[in-house]
Design an enzyme around this catalytic site. Structure first.
Site, PDB file in Angstrom:
ATOM      1  N   LYS A  43       0.906  -1.234  -0.021  1.00 46.66           N
ATOM      2  CA  LYS A  43      -0.702  -0.632   0.317  1.00 46.66           C
ATOM      3  C   LYS A  43       1.148   1.517  -0.018  1.00 46.66           C
ATOM      4  O   LYS A  43       1.471   1.266   0.537  1.00 46.66           O
ATOM      5  CB  LYS A  43      -0.711  -0.176   1.185  1.00 46.66           C
ATOM      6  CG  LYS A  43      -2.145   0.932   0.964  1.00 46.66           C
ATOM      7  CD  LYS A  43      -3.052   0.275  -0.029  1.00 46.66           C
ATOM      8  CE  LYS A  43      -4.671   0.857   0.470  1.00 46.66           C
ATOM      9  NZ  LYS A  43      -6.000  -0.172  -0.097  1.00 46.66           N
TER      10      LYS A  43
HETATM   11  N1  GLU Z   1      -6.611   0.128  -3.512  1.00 49.45           N
HETATM   12  C1  GLU Z   1      -7.777  -0.810  -3.911  1.00 49.45           C
HETATM   13  C2  GLU Z   1      -8.271  -1.596  -2.334  1.00 49.45           C
HETATM   14  O1  GLU Z   1      -7.835  -1.243  -1.239  1.00 49.45           O
HETATM   15  C3  GLU Z   1      -7.474  -1.453  -4.940  1.00 49.45           C
HETATM   16  C4  GLU Z   1      -6.221  -1.837  -4.716  1.00 49.45           C
HETATM   17  C5  GLU Z   1      -5.648  -2.417  -6.220  1.00 49.45           C
HETATM   18  O2  GLU Z   1      -6.650  -2.619  -7.528  1.00 49.45           O
HETATM   19  O3  GLU Z   1      -4.481  -3.194  -6.504  1.00 49.45           O
HETATM   20  O4  GLU Z   1      -8.051  -2.754  -2.580  1.00 49.45           O
END
Ligand code: GLU
Length: 399
Positions: free
Chosen positions: A96
């Site tokens: 993240k």
């Molecule tokens: N931000 C989204 C999540 O928390 C998508 C992450 C992604 O597509 O890699 O799942």
């Protein structure tokens, strides 16, 4: 939030009888990239990328722009990503990113400079086989397109598989924008069907009618027109209408930069009143910790769907679970986004473009299968759904 996630992890590792080393390993990220971004005009921002686990494939997870971003938050969200990708069976790991910034206070030029400098600070650590970021809170395909462009200039990589959540002309996938919301509806319907309640018309409220919540409502309108959207909120306020809102009309209002406090076609209520509504389903699509010790006793909805990451605290989970509420956990409920991100990455690598139907069919397959696994584990072992979700993910990650 980090503490709460660790409490869930302790429950799950304990249930599986995993030894202390694994318990420690689960909580530790492989790498933490922490840096400052300085804009030419002197403004400076803290930036992060945490790479939690890549046992199953490249690190995967969004980048959020928010004034409350901290290293602890990014670490928690990275951990949740590893569990999410594992729980739904994707060959990806978890990571993240985040920048501590309120993007609404930046001009378009500043936002682009910030975004490009984020990639400059990180490009050696990411890439199609290493770490594939995506949008998250307050980031979108425009921002991701800038990131891809910057990454290409820095590395020469033209596959566009370095990021997902791109605009369609720039290699994005059809269905990606709606995927998180759609996935949540698919999971909820599957759960209701397994329980034998699949046919009932339901009322629901959406806390956080943004990127995720609005697509949840649009998908309900498409798949279950017999359900009624009685309330929706944004960060400022909420609106209520017992006869139901049209999801499209609400979305158009929001898209025109509206705030629900200015919406005249319903009764104004507070966010706390929305949480306490007597509806069948409460969709939590805002930010973390929306339901906590402070307001958990007010919740009346039988079903809560965690469309945000960690919107229900550990204590509230325990309390609501004991009272018989059904909580579809984030790592499955909101996995639709990363599932279609994965499909986007697959398309980029194969130089293919799939139809929306094909993408949606695959998304449905993943969501149904993960929800079935969850249902089986919960009913066989008599445990809460969140714990069950973590157990299922842990089994894939560490057993
Ligand atoms: N931000 C989204 C999540 O928390 C998508 C992450 C992604 O597509 O890699 O799942």
């Amino acid at each position: 939030m980090l503490d709460d996630t660790h409490r869930f992890l302790d429950l799950a590792t304990g249930r599986l009888g995993l030894d202390e080393n694994v318990q420690k390993q689960v909580k530790k990220a492989n790498a933490e990239h922490i840096f400052k971004i300085d804009l030419d005009n002197g403004k400076s921002f803290n930036a992060y990328r945490v790479q939690h686990n890549n046992q199953r494939g490249p690190y995967k997870g969004g980048i959020r722009y928010h004034q409350n971003v901290t290293l602890d938050e990014v670490k928690t969200l990275a951990t949740l990503m590893s569990f999410k990708t594992a729980a739904v069976g994707l060959p990806l790991g978890g990571g993240k990113g985040g920048i501590e910034v309120n993007p609404r206070e930046l001009s378009a030029e500043e936002l682009e400079e910030l975004t490009r400098k984020y990639v400059r600070g990180l490009h050696q650590h990411i890439g199609p086989d290493q770490d594939v970021p995506a949008p998250d809170v307050n980031t979108n395909s425009t921002i991701i397109d800038w990131m891809v462009d910057e990454y290409e200039q820095l590395t020469g990589d033209t596959s566009r598989a370095s990021f997902t959540g791109k605009s369609i002309p720039n290699g994005g996938s059809l269905g990606r924008d709606a995927a998180t919301g759609r996935g949540g509806v698919l999971s909820l319907i599957e759960w209701l069907t397994l329980e034998g309640n699949g046919e009932k018309p339901l009322t629901y409220a959406v806390q956080g009618f943004g990127n995720v919540g609005s697509f949840f409502a649009a998908t309900v309108a498409e798949m279950r027109p017999d359900w009624t959207l009685v309330a929706a909120s944004d960060s400022q306020g909420a609106v209520y209408n017992a006869d139901g809102f049209d999801a499209d009309v609400l979305q158009q209002f929001k898209d025109s930069k509206g705030r629900f406090t200015d919406y005249k076609q319903g009764k104004q209520i507070t966010n706390e009143e929305l949480i306490a509504l007597d509806v069948d389903v409460l969709v939590l699509a805002g930010l973390e910790d929306a339901v906590s010790k402070e307001n958990m006793k007010a919740v009346k909805a039988k079903y809560l769907v965690e469309m945000a990451n960690s919107p229900v605290t550990f204590d509230a989970h325990e309390y609501l679970g004991d009272k018989g509420h059904v909580l579809v956990p984030d790592i499955i409920a909101n996995a639709g986004g990363v599932i279609v991100s994965y499909l986007e990455w697959v398309q980029n690598r194969a130089d293919e473009k799939w139809s929306k139907d094909k993408v949606n069919q695959r998304l449905a397959k993943y969501m149904k299968s993960a929800t079935n696994d969850l249902y089986d584990y919960v009913t066989e072992n008599h445990v809460g759904m969140k714990e069950a979700g973590f157990v299922l993910a842990l089994k894939k990650l560490y057993e």
